[in-house]
Motif scaffolding. Structure first.
Motif, PDB file in Angstrom:
ATOM      1  N   UNK A   3       0.824  -1.193   0.000  1.00 31.60           N
ATOM      2  CA  UNK A   3       0.000   0.000   0.000  1.00 31.60           C
ATOM      3  C   UNK A   3       0.867   1.254   0.000  1.00 31.60           C
ATOM      4  N   UNK A   4       2.190   1.087   0.048  1.00 33.60           N
ATOM      5  CA  UNK A   4       3.078   2.206   0.320  1.00 33.60           C
ATOM      6  C   UNK A   4       4.267   2.249  -0.624  1.00 33.60           C
ATOM      7  N   UNK A   5       4.625   3.455  -1.028  1.00 32.37           N
ATOM      8  CA  UNK A   5       5.890   3.718  -1.703  1.00 32.37           C
ATOM      9  C   UNK A   5       6.673   4.630  -0.775  1.00 32.37           C
ATOM     10  N   UNK A   6       7.917   4.276  -0.498  1.00 29.39           N
ATOM     11  CA  UNK A   6       8.801   5.128   0.302  1.00 29.39           C
ATOM     12  C   UNK A   6      10.119   5.277  -0.425  1.00 29.39           C
ATOM     13  N   UNK A   7      10.576   6.516  -0.549  1.00 27.06           N
ATOM     14  CA  UNK A   7      11.853   6.833  -1.196  1.00 27.06           C
ATOM     15  C   UNK A   7      12.507   7.954  -0.403  1.00 27.06           C
ATOM     16  N   UNK A   8      13.820   8.042  -0.505  1.00 30.99           N
ATOM     17  CA  UNK A   8      14.518   9.146   0.141  1.00 30.99           C
ATOM     18  C   UNK A   8      15.751   9.523  -0.663  1.00 30.99           C
ATOM     19  N   UNK A   9      16.249  10.723  -0.399  1.00 28.43           N
ATOM     20  CA  UNK A   9      17.427  11.231  -1.097  1.00 28.43           C
ATOM     21  C   UNK A   9      18.104  12.256  -0.195  1.00 28.43           C
ATOM     22  N   UNK A  10      19.410  12.382  -0.366  1.00 33.07           N
ATOM     23  CA  UNK A  10      20.193  13.404   0.340  1.00 33.07           C
ATOM     24  C   UNK A  10      20.459  14.547  -0.634  1.00 33.07           C
ATOM     25  N   UNK A  11      20.186  15.766  -0.189  1.00 34.57           N
ATOM     26  CA  UNK A  11      20.370  16.948  -1.026  1.00 34.57           C
ATOM     27  C   UNK A  11      21.367  17.881  -0.347  1.00 34.57           C
ATOM     28  N   UNK A  12      22.381  18.297  -1.088  1.00 36.79           N
ATOM     29  CA  UNK A  12      23.403  19.194  -0.549  1.00 36.79           C
ATOM     30  C   UNK A  12      22.890  20.628  -0.598  1.00 36.79           C
ATOM     31  N   UNK A  13      21.960  20.897   0.295  1.00 40.44           N
ATOM     32  CA  UNK A  13      21.352  22.227   0.419  1.00 40.44           C
ATOM     33  C   UNK A  13      20.708  22.297   1.795  1.00 40.44           C
ATOM     34  N   UNK A  14      20.516  23.511   2.265  1.00 37.39           N
ATOM     35  CA  UNK A  14      19.878  23.691   3.568  1.00 37.39           C
ATOM     36  C   UNK A  14      18.427  23.240   3.527  1.00 37.39           C
ATOM     37  N   UNK A  15      17.899  22.928   4.689  1.00 39.32           N
ATOM     38  CA  UNK A  15      16.493  22.534   4.763  1.00 39.32           C
ATOM     39  C   UNK A  15      15.593  23.669   4.300  1.00 39.32           C
TER      40      UNK A  15
END
Length: 148
Positions: A3-15
């Motif tokens: 029922x779920x898709x989960x993805x993540x990524x690291x971004x070299x920028x401030x929140x």
């Protein structure tokens, strides 16, 4: 079936930079591939048209559910609603949620989409497949956008 898709990524920028790219309707539209006409407002429907080649016939309709600066953004939409001959308005929507966490100038972006099991049975597999690939692509898009 999941029922779920989960993805993540690291971004070299401030929140704060990633937050702006995620919640400013024009910036969101730039990296996501949508021409959105008005700012995101919690509780309101965001409307526009896709600008991605092959999908310019697809309308963007999402209801903004939460904008909790600087770390949580959520909306609902009709996933993989791309057939111009189908009226998807009567179908349940999925929930898309983003979480942002910053560590030493790098922002972790996590996206989770849930609710696929509420879709009509004949749409579940295609919507899951398309959006699983789509979120991989879109996270790369926001990364490129926010890091420039």
């Amino acid at each position: 079936m999941s029922n779920t898709i989960e993805k993540s990524i690291e971004i070299k920028a401030s929140r704060s930079r990633v937050w702006q790219a995620l919640t400013d309707h024009q910036e969101f539209g730039t990296w996501f591939g949508i021409d959105i006409k008005a700012p995101f407002v919690v509780g309101e429907v965001s409307r526009g048209m896709m600008t991605i080649e092959g999908f310019t016939h697809v309308p963007w309709n999402s209801t903004i559910k939460a904008m909790e600066e600087p770390g949580y953004f959520a909306y609902t939409w009709h996933p993989y609603a791309v057939d111009p001959e189908v009226d998807y308005s009567g179908e349940p929507e999925t929930l898309v949620e983003f979480w942002l966490e910053e560590t030493s100038g790098t922002t972790s972006v996590k996206v989770r989409e849930t609710g696929f099991d509420n879709l009509p049975l004949h749409r579940i597999a295609d919507a899951l497949r398309a959006n699983t690939h789509g979120w991989e692509h879109q996270l790369e898009n926001i990364k490129k956008h926010a890091e420039t």
